[in-house]
Each structure stands twice: as structure tokens, then as C-alpha cells.
Design a protein around this motif. Structure first.
Motif, mmCIF file in Angstrom:
data_model
loop_
_atom_site.group_PDB
_atom_site.id
_atom_site.type_symbol
_atom_site.label_atom_id
_atom_site.label_comp_id
_atom_site.label_asym_id
_atom_site.label_seq_id
_atom_site.Cartn_x
_atom_site.Cartn_y
_atom_site.Cartn_z
ATOM 1 N N VAL A 60 0.840 -1.197 0.000
ATOM 2 C CA VAL A 60 0.000 0.000 0.000
ATOM 3 C C VAL A 60 0.877 1.249 0.000
ATOM 4 C CG1 VAL A 60 -1.648 1.323 1.378
ATOM 5 C CG2 VAL A 60 -1.999 -1.114 1.028
ATOM 6 N N GLY A 61 1.935 1.244 0.773
ATOM 7 C CA GLY A 61 2.858 2.377 0.792
ATOM 8 C C GLY A 61 3.501 2.607 -0.564
ATOM 9 N N VAL B 274 2.217 1.839 -3.471
ATOM 10 C CA VAL B 274 1.183 2.403 -4.344
ATOM 11 C C VAL B 274 1.058 3.903 -4.108
ATOM 12 C CG1 VAL B 274 -1.306 2.452 -4.785
ATOM 13 C CG2 VAL B 274 -0.109 0.266 -4.662
ATOM 14 N N PHE B 275 1.066 4.327 -2.854
ATOM 15 C CA PHE B 275 0.986 5.757 -2.545
ATOM 16 C C PHE B 275 2.182 6.517 -3.116
ATOM 17 C CE2 PHE B 275 -1.956 4.821 1.127
ATOM 18 C CZ PHE B 275 -3.038 5.484 0.563
ATOM 19 N N VAL B 276 3.358 5.961 -3.035
ATOM 20 C CA VAL B 276 4.550 6.621 -3.570
ATOM 21 C C VAL B 276 4.454 6.743 -5.093
ATOM 22 C CG1 VAL B 276 7.036 6.332 -3.950
ATOM 23 C CG2 VAL B 276 6.071 6.005 -1.675
ATOM 24 N N VAL C 136 1.725 6.756 -7.003
ATOM 25 C CA VAL C 136 0.674 7.722 -7.331
ATOM 26 C C VAL C 136 1.165 9.147 -7.052
ATOM 27 C CG1 VAL C 136 -1.618 8.546 -6.653
ATOM 28 C CG2 VAL C 136 -1.236 6.116 -7.068
ATOM 29 N N GLY C 137 1.900 9.354 -5.981
ATOM 30 C CA GLY C 137 2.436 10.673 -5.666
ATOM 31 C C GLY C 137 3.430 11.157 -6.696
#
Length: 128
Positions: A28-29, A31-33, A35-36
Motif C-alpha cells: 500500500v505504501g 502504491v501511494f509513492v 501515485v504521488g
């Protein structure tokens, strides 16, 4: 490692922790990176496009203001304005009293990925 409560006389045995939640949290982390980074790249490209448009608009206005002085003076003025706005003048021509100016801004949203944002603007006296 967690320890189970032992019944009377039974040996204490540790229960295995396989770390499944850790792997999910890392995914999940990640994926956030990703997308960011993608969002930052899109934002940088939009800012570069806007900078090119502003430089072209102001450059065209400056060139149109100097149109009576000739193409060299007019385009020199447009180039100065474009450079002041962080862009590079790639085209400038006079069409009567109208000035047509093209500028570009180079952007590197992510290391190794370089893009060029281009904009063209036209300015001149109002027509009835």
C-alpha cells in the motif's frame, strides 16, 4: 512473536508470525509513492505548459508594441520577455501589425524524462 498461555503442565509454545500484514502495508505504501510521483509529474508538466503560455502571451504583446520599429526590434523585445519568464523564444514573426510568438519551456518531471511544453500567442491592435 506471541506466546500462548499454557495449560497446567503443558509446555509454552510460540505461535508463528508470518508477517502478512507487513507485506500488505509495504505494498500500500508503494502504491501511494507511485501515485504521488505520477501526480507530481503531471503537475510539473501543467506548470511548464502554463509558463510557456504566459511567456508567449507577454512576448506577443511586447512584440506587437514594437511592431512599427521593425521585426528585429519587435522580436528582440519578445525574446527578452520570454527569457524573463523562464522560456525560450522559438518563433517570432510580424504579420502586419500583429505579432505571432512561439515559446517553449523544458521540464524534467522525473529524472530521466525530459519534455518540452510549447505555446503560441498572437497580439496586435484591435480591429473594428
Amino acid at each position: 512473536m506471541t506466546v500462548r498461555a499454557a495449560a497446567a503442565g503443558a509446555p509454552i509454545q510460540p505461535r508463528g508470525d508470518r508477517g502478512g500484514a507487513t507485506v500488505c502495508l509495504l505494498a500500500v505504501g508503494l502504491v501511494f509513492v507511485v501515485v504521488g510521483v505520477f501526480g507530481a509529474a503531471v503537475g510539473a508538466a501543467r506548470v511548464a505548459r502554463q509558463r510557456a503560455a504566459v511567456a508567449a502571451d507577454f512576448g506577443a504583446l511586447a512584440a506587437a508594441g514594437q511592431a512599427l520599429a521593425g521585426g528585429g526590434v519587435a522580436c528582440g523585445s519578445a525574446d527578452e520577455i520570454a527569457r524573463g519568464n523562464g522560456a525560450r523564444l522559438t518563433g517570432c514573426r510580424l504579420d502586419g501589425l500583429d505579432a505571432v510568438v512561439t515559446t517553449e519551456v523544458t521540464v524534467t518531471p522525473v529524472p530521466g524524462l525530459t519534455r518540452v511544453a510549447t505555446a503560441t500567442a498572437r497580439a496586435g491592435p484591435p480591429r473594428a
